[in-house]
Design a protein around this motif. Structure first.
Motif, PDB file in Angstrom:
ATOM      1  N   LYS A   9      86.309  24.631  -3.844  1.00 19.03           N
ATOM      2  CA  LYS A   9      87.566  23.484  -3.130  1.00 19.03           C
ATOM      3  C   LYS A   9      87.552  22.702  -4.637  1.00 19.03           C
ATOM      4  O   LYS A   9      86.926  22.461  -4.532  1.00 19.03           O
ATOM      5  CB  LYS A   9      87.945  23.460  -2.571  1.00 19.03           C
ATOM      6  N   GLY A  10      88.612  22.216  -4.355  1.00 16.29           N
ATOM      7  CA  GLY A  10      88.396  21.270  -5.451  1.00 16.29           C
ATOM      8  C   GLY A  10      88.597  19.680  -4.689  1.00 16.29           C
ATOM      9  O   GLY A  10      89.562  19.661  -3.612  1.00 16.29           O
ATOM     10  N   SER A  83      88.599  25.684  -2.428  1.00 19.23           N
ATOM     11  CA  SER A  83      89.593  26.174  -3.211  1.00 19.23           C
ATOM     12  C   SER A  83      90.966  26.744  -2.532  1.00 19.23           C
ATOM     13  O   SER A  83      91.625  26.288  -1.715  1.00 19.23           O
ATOM     14  CB  SER A  83      88.905  28.107  -3.340  1.00 19.23           C
ATOM     15  N   VAL A  84      92.318  26.363  -3.548  1.00 23.53           N
ATOM     16  CA  VAL A  84      93.598  26.664  -3.661  1.00 23.53           C
ATOM     17  C   VAL A  84      94.208  27.485  -4.162  1.00 23.53           C
ATOM     18  O   VAL A  84      93.925  28.186  -5.689  1.00 23.53           O
ATOM     19  CB  VAL A  84      94.065  25.025  -4.079  1.00 23.53           C
ATOM     20  N   ARG A  85      94.583  28.528  -3.345  1.00 27.97           N
ATOM     21  CA  ARG A  85      95.357  30.126  -3.608  1.00 27.97           C
ATOM     22  C   ARG A  85      96.932  29.393  -3.409  1.00 27.97           C
ATOM     23  O   ARG A  85      97.013  29.442  -2.281  1.00 27.97           O
ATOM     24  CB  ARG A  85      94.408  31.209  -2.581  1.00 27.97           C
ATOM     25  N   VAL A  94      97.387  32.769  -7.674  1.00 27.47           N
ATOM     26  CA  VAL A  94      96.521  31.870  -8.409  1.00 27.47           C
ATOM     27  C   VAL A  94      95.212  31.585  -7.454  1.00 27.47           C
ATOM     28  O   VAL A  94      96.329  30.522  -6.528  1.00 27.47           O
ATOM     29  CB  VAL A  94      97.616  30.887  -9.595  1.00 27.47           C
ATOM     30  N   GLN A  95      94.572  31.113  -8.590  1.00 28.43           N
ATOM     31  CA  GLN A  95      93.780  29.191  -8.000  1.00 28.43           C
ATOM     32  C   GLN A  95      93.461  29.044  -8.619  1.00 28.43           C
ATOM     33  O   GLN A  95      92.370  28.928  -9.707  1.00 28.43           O
ATOM     34  CB  GLN A  95      92.023  31.060  -7.580  1.00 28.43           C
ATOM     35  N   VAL A  96      92.261  27.952  -7.762  1.00 31.53           N
ATOM     36  CA  VAL A  96      91.822  26.045  -8.434  1.00 31.53           C
ATOM     37  C   VAL A  96      91.213  25.807  -7.505  1.00 31.53           C
ATOM     38  O   VAL A  96      91.075  25.802  -5.841  1.00 31.53           O
ATOM     39  CB  VAL A  96      93.250  25.335  -9.088  1.00 31.53           C
ATOM     40  N   GLY A  97      89.602  26.054  -8.245  1.00 31.61           N
ATOM     41  CA  GLY A  97      88.787  25.631  -7.706  1.00 31.61           C
ATOM     42  C   GLY A  97      87.723  24.768  -7.543  1.00 31.61           C
ATOM     43  O   GLY A  97      87.871  23.705  -9.062  1.00 31.61           O
ATOM     44  N   ALA A 121      85.125  23.307 -12.635  1.00 25.52           N
ATOM     45  CA  ALA A 121      86.095  23.606 -11.917  1.00 25.52           C
ATOM     46  C   ALA A 121      86.503  24.861 -12.430  1.00 25.52           C
ATOM     47  O   ALA A 121      86.291  25.374 -13.077  1.00 25.52           O
ATOM     48  CB  ALA A 121      87.710  22.976 -12.223  1.00 25.52           C
ATOM     49  N   THR A 122      87.415  25.522 -11.668  1.00 26.27           N
ATOM     50  CA  THR A 122      87.102  27.170 -11.381  1.00 26.27           C
ATOM     51  C   THR A 122      88.920  27.572 -11.641  1.00 26.27           C
ATOM     52  O   THR A 122      89.338  26.644 -11.099  1.00 26.27           O
ATOM     53  CB  THR A 122      86.388  27.854 -10.164  1.00 26.27           C
TER      54      THR A 122
END
Length: 274
Positions: A9-10, A83-85, A94-97, A121-122
């Motif tokens: 997660k971010g 992580s944000v989904r 979509v996913q941002v981590g 970052a992912t």
């Protein structure tokens, strides 16, 4: 944790920025009544995706890993790994981590070194191929990339990429089987270049009641790093409690079953759907 399938997660800035960019492309759907299925806890990855217009923020409140090799000891603590989904369509999210804070304490003999860093970052996409709500037999593909925004030893030092293919199957109303193969272009230990790494997770989730789920998993990891190839075997037990339909709390433990794997990992986290 090694080859962790679940995405990190971010921090607040990255999360809000990603949501602001993606919000116009998301079709809001208040009538969507899909059950919430967070990607945490555990080593595997669920095949379900977020419903269109829904957002899941999944955060590790604390994550501690102990790795002892002979007389040397390494303690790694991650805080706020998020992580944000975001559901884009009925089958695609979509996913941002990002890992905002990591602390590594290394002891070799009488020498002790302590380092505090941010992680990488992912970015990823999960596309469900069958049953996006995760019911029955559910299958998805999840490609992702990691960008070297952090610094070693928390960050990898170079970009990486991978593909996860999560599969879940309901053996009964209370027992769920999960299989999560993954193949990666993993960053070399030296921080430059990439090599092949692959892993597989097999697990069983048991619904103890309508709010509490217990999961047991085993993961094998093969890493073909140029500095030396290794194979790791990890066992995991986790407990997830969902007091509300949009909120989950979890705890978990991972144990290394061979000398190449970290000795133990303990973590706790929270997931919230909006």
């Amino acid at each position: 944790r090694p080859m962790a399938c679940d995405l990190r997660k971010g921090g607040a800035t990255l999360v809000l920025f990603a949501m602001a960019l993606l919000a116009p492309a998301v079709a809001h759907a208040d009538d969507q009544d899909r059950d919430y299925c967070p990607a945490r806890p555990g080593l595997g990855t669920p095949a379900c995706t977020m419903a269109p217009g829904q957002v899941s923020v999944e955060t590790s409140l604390g994550d501690w890993t102990l790795d002892k090799q002979g007389s040397d000891r390494t303690d790694t603590v991650l805080i706020g790994d998020t992580s944000v989904r975001i559901g884009l369509t009925d089958t695609v999210e979509v996913q941002v981590g990002w890992t905002p804070l990591g602390i590594v304490r290394e002891r070799a003999g009488d020498a002790v070194d302590r380092t505090t860093r941010t992680g990488d970052a992912t970015f990823g996409i999960k596309a469900n191929l069958h049953n996006p709500d995760g019911s029955g037999l559910s299958v998805a593909v999840q490609p992702f990339v990691t960008l070297p925004v952090g610094r070693a030893p928390i960050g990898a030092g170079d970009w990486g990429a991978g593909l996860v293919v999560p599969v879940t199957y309901d053996l009964s109303k209370t027992v769920n089987l999960e299989i999560t193969p993954e193949v990666d272009a993993a960053v070399d230990q030296g921080g430059r270049g990439r090599h092949l790494a692959y892993s597989g997770v097999v697990g069983v989730g048991i619904a103890l009641d309508d709010k509490l789920t217990f999961t047991l998993e085993d993961q094998l990891v093969r890493d073909e790093d140029p500095s030396g190839s290794t194979t790791q075997d990890l066992a995991s037990a986790s407990l997830a409690w969902m007091p509300r339909k949009t909120l989950q709390l979890d705890i978990g433990a991972v144990a290394g079953l061979d000398r190449n794997a970290p000795d133990v990992e303990l973590y706790a986290g929270i997931a919230r759907r909006f």
